[in-house]
Design a protein around this motif. Structure first.
Motif, PDB file in Angstrom:
ATOM      1  N   ASP A 160      -1.373   2.973  25.539  1.00 20.15           N
ATOM      2  CA  ASP A 160      -2.799   3.262  25.384  1.00 20.15           C
ATOM      3  C   ASP A 160      -2.983   4.555  24.593  1.00 20.15           C
ATOM      4  O   ASP A 160      -2.013   5.158  24.109  1.00 20.15           O
ATOM      5  CB  ASP A 160      -3.503   3.330  26.741  1.00 20.15           C
ATOM      6  CG  ASP A 160      -2.976   4.451  27.635  1.00 20.15           C
ATOM      7  OD1 ASP A 160      -2.340   5.398  27.109  1.00 20.15           O
ATOM      8  OD2 ASP A 160      -3.202   4.395  28.853  1.00 20.15           O
ATOM      9  N   GLU A 161      -4.214   5.019  24.496  1.00 25.72           N
ATOM     10  CA  GLU A 161      -4.521   6.190  23.678  1.00 25.72           C
ATOM     11  C   GLU A 161      -3.937   7.477  24.254  1.00 25.72           C
ATOM     12  O   GLU A 161      -3.867   8.507  23.561  1.00 25.72           O
ATOM     13  CB  GLU A 161      -6.030   6.348  23.510  1.00 25.72           C
ATOM     14  CG  GLU A 161      -6.810   6.591  24.785  1.00 25.72           C
ATOM     15  CD  GLU A 161      -7.234   5.307  25.490  1.00 25.72           C
ATOM     16  OE1 GLU A 161      -8.175   5.365  26.309  1.00 25.72           O
ATOM     17  OE2 GLU A 161      -6.619   4.251  25.207  1.00 25.72           O
ATOM     18  N   HIS A 162      -3.471   7.426  25.511  1.00 29.00           N
ATOM     19  CA  HIS A 162      -2.893   8.610  26.138  1.00 29.00           C
ATOM     20  C   HIS A 162      -1.360   8.600  26.118  1.00 29.00           C
ATOM     21  O   HIS A 162      -0.727   9.521  26.635  1.00 29.00           O
ATOM     22  CB  HIS A 162      -3.373   8.726  27.582  1.00 29.00           C
ATOM     23  CG  HIS A 162      -4.866   8.769  27.716  1.00 29.00           C
ATOM     24  ND1 HIS A 162      -5.626   9.804  27.211  1.00 29.00           N
ATOM     25  CD2 HIS A 162      -5.743   7.873  28.282  1.00 29.00           C
ATOM     26  CE1 HIS A 162      -6.909   9.561  27.453  1.00 29.00           C
ATOM     27  NE2 HIS A 162      -7.004   8.411  28.093  1.00 29.00           N
ATOM     28  N   GLY A 196      -2.726  -3.084  23.301  1.00 29.90           N
ATOM     29  CA  GLY A 196      -2.513  -1.659  23.053  1.00 29.90           C
ATOM     30  C   GLY A 196      -1.794  -1.445  21.741  1.00 29.90           C
ATOM     31  O   GLY A 196      -1.636  -2.374  20.934  1.00 29.90           O
ATOM     32  N   ASP A 197      -1.340  -0.218  21.508  1.00 33.01           N
ATOM     33  CA  ASP A 197      -0.655   0.136  20.264  1.00 33.01           C
ATOM     34  C   ASP A 197       0.853  -0.070  20.406  1.00 33.01           C
ATOM     35  O   ASP A 197       1.460   0.349  21.405  1.00 33.01           O
ATOM     36  CB  ASP A 197      -0.925   1.596  19.905  1.00 33.01           C
ATOM     37  CG  ASP A 197      -2.390   1.849  19.606  1.00 33.01           C
ATOM     38  OD1 ASP A 197      -2.949   1.096  18.790  1.00 33.01           O
ATOM     39  OD2 ASP A 197      -2.975   2.784  20.193  1.00 33.01           O
ATOM     40  N   ARG A 241       2.475  10.325  19.434  1.00 32.76           N
ATOM     41  CA  ARG A 241       1.662  10.342  20.655  1.00 32.76           C
ATOM     42  C   ARG A 241       2.597  10.520  21.848  1.00 32.76           C
ATOM     43  O   ARG A 241       3.257   9.567  22.283  1.00 32.76           O
ATOM     44  CB  ARG A 241       0.862   9.049  20.799  1.00 32.76           C
ATOM     45  CG  ARG A 241      -0.192   9.071  21.901  1.00 32.76           C
ATOM     46  CD  ARG A 241      -0.951   7.758  21.954  1.00 32.76           C
ATOM     47  NE  ARG A 241      -1.568   7.431  20.669  1.00 32.76           N
ATOM     48  CZ  ARG A 241      -2.018   6.223  20.338  1.00 32.76           C
ATOM     49  NH1 ARG A 241      -1.929   5.223  21.206  1.00 32.76           N
ATOM     50  NH2 ARG A 241      -2.552   6.021  19.145  1.00 32.76           N
ATOM     51  N   ARG A 283      -1.258  -3.257  16.632  1.00 33.96           N
ATOM     52  CA  ARG A 283      -1.586  -3.517  18.027  1.00 33.96           C
ATOM     53  C   ARG A 283      -1.009  -4.855  18.472  1.00 33.96           C
ATOM     54  O   ARG A 283      -0.859  -5.781  17.662  1.00 33.96           O
ATOM     55  CB  ARG A 283      -3.101  -3.481  18.235  1.00 33.96           C
ATOM     56  CG  ARG A 283      -3.675  -2.085  18.005  1.00 33.96           C
ATOM     57  CD  ARG A 283      -5.175  -2.048  18.157  1.00 33.96           C
ATOM     58  NE  ARG A 283      -5.646  -2.300  19.518  1.00 33.96           N
ATOM     59  CZ  ARG A 283      -5.629  -1.397  20.483  1.00 33.96           C
ATOM     60  NH1 ARG A 283      -5.128  -0.193  20.262  1.00 33.96           N
ATOM     61  NH2 ARG A 283      -6.093  -1.686  21.682  1.00 33.96           N
ATOM     62  N   SER A 330      -4.355  -1.429  13.574  1.00 37.71           N
ATOM     63  CA  SER A 330      -5.327  -0.521  14.161  1.00 37.71           C
ATOM     64  C   SER A 330      -6.024   0.301  13.080  1.00 37.71           C
ATOM     65  O   SER A 330      -6.918   1.074  13.371  1.00 37.71           O
ATOM     66  CB  SER A 330      -4.642   0.420  15.164  1.00 37.71           C
ATOM     67  OG  SER A 330      -3.590   1.125  14.543  1.00 37.71           O
TER      68      SER A 330
END
Length: 556
Positions: free
Chosen positions: A378-380, A390-391, A420, A429, A444
């Motif tokens: 995820d973005e975190h 998700g990525d 990240r 994704r 993405s």
């Protein structure tokens, strides 16, 4: 070489679990791999080349050793030194492989380019990279009109054919030079972290980014591609459909097959892809393993597959973008072979794939490659639950995997955007299922994959804006059954110009001349405004949504 490199295992689970990378202090693909094959199997076929006219040439691993030694001496004799960057633009001619191996041997950093590039594309690459030399083929000299004299950093211009000054002629034959003389030139071992090559890859903003790969990481890393995904053995005759300017060439026409001592079958064609003629090449050359992009596969399955003898093929592969299930089914019905998909980037070797012994699942990219931890996050930077989008990311801490690029050169923003937490984020994704298979969802960002090529919208938009009739434009990819995606441009005209089919055609022709032809917009829509964010950035996602809704209404 990795500890698990004796041969590809049919047991994916145990291979993935037990795989460990070796991390030598020094590595050089030419001396550690090519020369080893030349010592162990000097006469074994390494490069089988043919072209549209019927010409054919065969080179053994001993030939590759001798030709690359000669190339290394030739390049260093021109004053090029270890770490210098050279831009190489050639079609699929044997000299490309000799010069590339010569660069590797001497520690010269090569930067491949496709012959489809225009003078503008080339000039940008030479300037931003600080290239010291250009290596090209006589058939590509016209690409450098307007470049000669406009690249102050380039001191050496080399062509395989006769050409006027400042070009220097390169001949692949030693020309009276003995192997002993070639070997007498000392090329000190290259360190594992020394630069190997630089690729230019398209992005959503700005011009193409420079992707740096190192000697050991990329040279060693593609053993995964060759042994485990391509599933090659020394007796194989492998053909990958790619031109020399793309990373796929490194995967299947250079490091992949030669990492295991297989024969690299090359068919040099200069015009449009001819599926009928290409099937005859597979038959004539008795190709055993074959990899092509989805665009080519879609054309191949439309032919009479029973009219050619493909019995030498033992497996087939696809990469670049997801392949249509109906194409996989048609090929399997005709040949009995499932087209196994794989996933990676210009920045990586193959990192996800359908490997031998693994149950193929139509539509899936496969499972992570040995030596890689690949997850959906995820973005975190946290892994998401199975079934959640998700990525796609590769774990780089506590230890960076072999086969991953060193970074984007001179681009702190791009390096930051791809990092990240403990992960390198690919920009694509996916969804992972309960069995660990990954299913591609989409990009993405806005990069367009068309006919197997990656095209950044900014590249097309910057070409369009040079036309006096264009005030502004926005470019997106539109799903296309044949191309994967076709390039569509939304164009805002300057005062005094009126939309018309004639102007649309004029703009298409203009883009073809201004940048590489594969980047031209196949569809142009004239608009009076473009959707933008508060900060003024074009909202391509909104354009894609509008296009999707329009297509749905037309189908309904």
């Amino acid at each position: 070489m990795p500890e698990s490199s004796s041969r590809a295992s049919t047991d994916y689970a145990s291979t993935y679990r037990d795989f460990r990378w070796e991390r030598p202090a020094h590595f050089n693909f030419a001396t550690d791999v090519i020369d080893r094959h030349a010592a162990e199997r000097p006469l074994a076929p390494a490069l089988q080349w043919s072209d549209e006219s019927g010409r054919s040439q065969r080179f053994s691993f001993q030939d590759l050793k001798e030709r690359s030694l000669h190339a290394a001496r030739f390049l260093t004799g021109l004053g090029l030194k270890r770490g210098d960057r050279v831009f190489i633009l050639m079609p699929r001619v044997p000299e490309w492989w000799f010069l590339v191996l010569g660069c590797i041997r001497a520690g010269i950093v090569f930067m491949p380019g496709t012959p489809m590039l225009t003078a503008k594309d080339i000039r940008y690459r030479l300037e931003v990279s600080g290239a010291k030399a250009v290596l090209t083929d006589g058939s590509c000299l016209d690409r450098f009109e307007g470049v000669l004299g406009q690249a102050p950093g380039v001191t050496t211009w080399v062509s395989t054919g006769d050409a006027p000054s400042p070009w220097t002629r390169y001949a692949p034959e030693p020309l009276g030079e003995s192997l002993a003389e070639s070997q007498a030139t000392a090329f000190p071992p290259t360190k594992a972290e020394d630069p190997l090559l630089i690729y230019f890859t398209s992005g959503t903003t700005g011009m193409p980014k420079m992707v740096l790969h190192t000697q050991s990481s990329y040279g060693q890393g593609h053993l995964i591609t060759g042994r485990y995904w391509l599933d090659l053995k020394p007796e194989d005759r492998h053909l990958t459909l790619s031109d020399t300017g793309w990373a796929k060439c490194a995967w299947g026409k250079l490091f992949g097959p030669w990492s295991v001592g297989a024969c690299n079958v090359v068919y040099d064609f200069r015009g449009r892809f001819d599926p009928v003629g290409f099937l005859k090449v597979l038959e004539r050359e008795k190709v055993t393993t074959f990899c092509a992009p989805p665009t080519a596969w879609r054309a191949l399955v439309l032919q009479d597959l029973k009219a050619v003898d493909l019995s030498s093929l033992r497996h087939s592969l696809s990469a670049g973008e997801p392949l249509n299930p109906e194409v996989i089914q048609t090929w399997k019905e005709a040949t009995g072979l499932h087209i196994r998909e794989g996933y990676g980037q210009t920045e990586t070797v193959v990192i996800v794939g359908i490997f031998p012994g693994m149950e193929p699942r139509v539509g899936s990219m496969g499972r992570p490659s040995p030596g890689f931890t690949v997850a959906v996050i995820d973005e975190h930077g946290n892994e998401v639950a199975d079934g959640q989008e998700g990525d796609i990311a590769v774990r780089v801490k506590p230890e960076r995997p072999v086969g991953l690029f060193a970074g984007y050169l001179n681009d702190d923003a791009a390096n930051a955007a791809s990092s990240r937490g403990d992960w390198y984020v690919t920009g694509d994704r996916a969804v992972r299922d309960a069995d660990g298979y990954l299913w591609f969802v989409g990009r993405s960002d806005d990069v367009i994959k068309t006919s197997g090529y990656r095209v950044g919208p900014f590249e097309v938009e910057s070409a369009l804006i040079e036309h006096p009739a264009v005030a502004e434009s926005a470019v997106i990819g539109v799903p296309d059954d044949k191309l994967g995606h076709r390039i569509k441009a939304y164009v805002l005209l300057t005062p005094g110009h009126t939309p018309s089919p004639q102007l649309a055609q004029e703009l298409q022709d203009f883009v073809k001349k201004t940048t590489a032809p594969y980047k031209y917009p196949r569809e142009i829509e004239f608009v009076t405004e473009l959707p933008k964010t508060v900060s003024g950035k074009i909202r391509r996602a909104e354009l894609r949504a509008t296009q999707k809704n329009q297509a749905a209404r037309e189908q309904g």
